[in-house]
Enzyme design. Structure first.
Site, mmCIF file in Angstrom:
data_model
loop_
_atom_site.group_PDB
_atom_site.id
_atom_site.type_symbol
_atom_site.label_atom_id
_atom_site.label_comp_id
_atom_site.label_asym_id
_atom_site.label_seq_id
_atom_site.Cartn_x
_atom_site.Cartn_y
_atom_site.Cartn_z
ATOM 1 N N SER A 13 38.915 16.262 13.786
ATOM 2 C CA SER A 13 39.862 15.649 12.849
ATOM 3 C C SER A 13 39.407 15.654 11.399
ATOM 4 C CB SER A 13 40.161 14.214 13.286
ATOM 5 O OG SER A 13 40.842 14.210 14.524
ATOM 6 N N THR A 14 38.130 15.890 11.123
ATOM 7 C CA THR A 14 37.722 16.008 9.719
ATOM 8 C C THR A 14 38.408 17.196 9.057
ATOM 9 O OG1 THR A 14 35.766 17.307 10.348
ATOM 10 C CG2 THR A 14 35.479 14.926 10.103
#
Length: 558
Positions: A274-275
Site C-alpha cells: 500500500s505504500t
C-alpha cells in the site's frame, strides 16, 4: 709454471677488466631488493567528520626460524604466545621449519610490537604496516563494507571507492647480504607513497545509531527475518541514515555469512504494497481523472479478470472520498481510481518516480527492482499494481518516492557521499543530486493532505503520530514472495512518511520482512518510524510548525 700462471693472469684480466661490469651488475642485482611502502588508506567519515572507518599504524611481527637455535624455540614460542594471546602450538608451528627465512606471526599495535622486540629474541622482527579499524563496530556496517588482508576493499563503500581511498603505494630499494640482512649505509631509493583520499558521507552518526537500534529491536520483537530503515533529507535527497537488521559487525566480518554482507536497504527487492498507493493517487490527481473529494462507492471486494480481490479489511459497502480511499488504505477504492487513469499512464507515473531504474544514490549493490511493461500486465495484475502487488522495489526507491511528494513534486536523486578530500586534504563537496519535476506542486500538496489524514484518527497509521508535530505517511502490508517456498509466504510490513507535514524536512522509512508476531505495517513498522523520526527531529533541532492540520473529509456526507 709460467704457462699455468699465464692462464690465471688471463682469467683475472677477463674477470677484473673485460667482464668486470657484467659481474658487478649481477652481484648488485643479487643484493638489491625492492620493498613496497604501503600508502595510508583514507578515512570514511560521517557528515560531521566523525570517523566511521580509519587506518591506524600497526606492526607485522615475523620470525626467521633459520637463525633461532633449536634449544630456544620452546621458550620463544611460550613467551610470544603469552604476549600475543595466541595458542603456544600455533607459534611453535611457525618456528618449526629452519629452512624458512620469513614467517609472519601476527599484526599488532606498535606498543605490543615494542614489548615483543624488547625481549631481544634472535630471529624475531617487525615490519611497519597499516591496519583498518571500524570504531563503531556494526555502525553502518553493510553500508561501509570492509577490506581484506591485502588492504583492498571487498564490499560496500570500501570497494566502491577503493581506488580513491587506497592511494598509491611507494617503493624502497635496499641492498641485502647473503642471509637477507640489510647492509648499513648502502644506497636506498624511495618512491614516496601517495596517501589515500578521505570520503565524507551524508550519514549522521547519531541518527544512524538511533535507526539501527530501533529497527534491530523491532526485528527481534516480531521474530522477523530482516529489516531496514532509512532517513533522508527532503530538500537535498541526502541519506542521513541507512540501517539494516541484522547489521554487519565490521570487527568480525570473517565470522559472518556472506548473505549478511549486503546493504538490504539498497539491494533487497520486494513488493511495496500500500505504500505504492501514493503513486496511483498522484497519477489520478495529475491526470485530472479525480479530485480529493471525488466519491467512490467501495465494496470490500472487486472482480478483476479471473480473480476476486479483497479490500484491506472487511466492511459493508461505503462511499469514500478519494482522500478517504488513501487514508483508510482501501485496495478496492485504489483500483477504481486506477481504472480512471489507465494502465499506460499509471506505468509512466511509476517510471517518473524512479521505479524500474537504479536510484543512482552511490550505494554498493543498488538494484533497480522490477517494473514490467504495462502491455505485459496480466488481467489481475492490471488491478494489483495499483496497490503495490505485481511490481518490485527497494526500500531506497520507496523512500525516494516520498521525498518527491514531500519536496513539492520534485525528485532529487538520493546521495550518500557528501564530498572527498583533495591532495591538500581540503574537502571537495559532491555535486548536488539531480532535480526532476515529477508531479505538480498542487498534486504533491493534495497527496500530502491524504497522507496526513492516513496518520490521523480515521487512518491506518495512527501509531506513527508524534506529539506536537504534523506527520504525513502511509502504511504498507504486502504478501511476500519467497523463492524458498516458490510462492507467497509471509508478509512485508512497511511505514514511510515525512514531517513536519506542512513544511517537510525529513523522510523516514521502516520495512520489516517476514515478521511472525503481527504483520500489519501500521502495527509493527509505524512504531519504528515514530522512534526514528522523533529522534531525528530532535537531533536536527527541527521544531513543530505550530499549525493545525486541515479537516479532511473521509466519507461522503461528512
Amino acid at each position: 709454471m709460467t704457462f699455468v700462471l699465464s692462464i690465471f693472469a688471463g682469467r683475472l684480466v677477463q674477470l677484473q677488466g673485460l667482464d668486470s661490469k657484467v659481474y658487478a651488475a649481477e652481484a648488485a642485482e643479487q643484493r638489491i631488493r625492492g620493498e613496497k611502502i604501503t600508502a595510508r588508506r583514507g578515512s570514511i567519515t560521517d557528515v560531521n567528520g566523525h570517523e566511521l572507518a580509519l587506518t591506524v599504524e600497526a606492526r607485522e611481527l615475523f620470525v626467521d626460524p633459520s637463525v633461532i637455535p633449536a634449544a630456544q624455540r620452546d621458550r620463544v614460542a611460550t613467551v610470544l604466545a603469552a604476549d600475543l594471546g595466541r595458542p603456544k602450538e600455533e607459534i611453535a608451528a611457525k618456528l618449526a621449519d629452519p629452512k624458512k627465512r620469513y614467517v609472519p606471526v601476527a599484526t599488532v599495535t606498535p606498543a605490543v610490537a615494542d614489548k615483543v622486540l624488547g625481549r631481544e629474541f634472535k630471529g624475531v622482527g617487525s615490519k611497519h604496516e597499516y591496519r583498518r579499524d571500524y570504531p563503531g563496530g556494526d555502525l553502518a556496517g553493510t553500508l561501509l563494507g570492509f577490506v581484506g588482508d591485502d588492504g583492498n576493499g571487498l564490499t560496500g563503500l570500501e570497494l566502491l571507492h577503493d581506488k580513491l581511498l587506497a592511494g598509491q603505494d611507494g617503493e624502497q630499494v635496499i641492498e641485502t647480504g647473503a642471509k637477507g640482512q640489510r647492509i648499513p649505509m648502502t644506497h636506498t631509493t624511495i618512491r614516496t607513497p601517495v596517501e589515500g583520499r578521505d570520503v565524507r558521507l551524508t550519514i549522521d552518526r547519531d541518527i544512524q545509531w538511533a535507526a539501527q537500534k530501533a529497527i534491530s529491536e523491532q526485528v527481534a520483537a516480531t521474530g522477523a527475518r530482516t529489516g531496514s530503515a532509512i532517513v533522508m533529507d527532503v530538500q537535498t535527497g541526502q541519506v542521513l541514515a541507512v540501517a539494516n537488521a541484522p547489521e554487519l559487525d565490521l570487527k568480525n566480518w570473517e565470522k559472518t555469512s556472506a548473505d549478511d554482507w549486503v546493504n538490504r536497504a539498497a539491494s533487497d527487492v520486494f513488493e511495496p504494497g500500500s505504500t505504492n498507493k501514493v503513486i496511483t493517487a498522484a497519477a489520478a490527481l495529475e491526470s485530472g481523472a479525480v479530485r480529493p473529494d471525488t466519491v467512490f462507492t467501495v465494496d470490500d471486494e472487486i472482480r478483476c479478470a479471473d480473480r476476486t480481490l479483497r479490500d484491506s479489511h472487511p466492511h459493508p459497502v461505503e462511499r469514500l472520498t478519494f482522500s478517504g480511499v488513501v487514508a483508510t488504505s482501501s485496495n478496492v477504492g485504489t483500483i477504481l481510481a486506477a481504472q480512471k487513469v489507465g494502465d499506460q499512464k499509471l506505468h509512466e507515473m511509476m517510471r517518473r518516480f524512479g521505479f524500474g531504474a537504479k536510484p543512482g544514490a552511490g550505494f554498493y549493490g543498488e538494484e533497480a527492482g522490477l517494473l514490467p511493461s504495462w502491455e505485459k500486465w496480466s488481467g489481475s495484475q492490471r488491478c494489483t499494481v495499483a496497490y503495490g502487488q505485481g511490481v518490485s522495489v527497494t526500500a531506497l526507491q520507496t523512500a525516494s518516492v516520498y521525498q518527491t511528494i514531500a519536496n513539492g513534486g520534485v525528485r532529487v536523486t538520493p546521495s550518500i557521499v557528501a564530498g572527498t578530500t583533495d591532495e591538500n586534504d581540503a574537502l571537495v563537496p559532491a555535486a548536488p543530486g539531480k532535480r526532476t519535476r515529477v508531479v505538480s506542486e498542487r498534486t504533491a500538496r493534495q497527496v500530502t493532505g491524504m497522507l496526513e489524514a492516513a496518520v490521523g484518527a480515521d487512518g491506518t497509521g495512527t501509531m506513527a503520530a508524534i506529539d506536537d508535530y504534523r506527520v504525513a505517511g502511509k502504511t504498507g502490508t504486502a504478501m511476500r514472495y519467497d523463492a524458498a517456498c516458490q510462492g507467497y509466504c509471509g508478509y512485508t510490513a512497511t511505514f514511510v512518511g515525512f514531517a513536519p507535514a506542512d513544511k517537510p524536512r525529513l523522510v523516514v522509512l521502516a520495512v520489516i520482512q517476514d515478521p511472525h508476531k503481527g504483520y500489519y505495517g501500521g502495527e509493527i513498522a509505524a512504531p519504528v518510524f515514530k522512534k526514528v523520526m522523533t529522534f531525528a527531529l530532535k537531533s536536527k533541532k527541527i521544531p513543530p510548525t505550530g499549525t493545525t492540520p486541515p479537516t479532511v473529509r473521509i466519507r461522503a456526507g461528512e
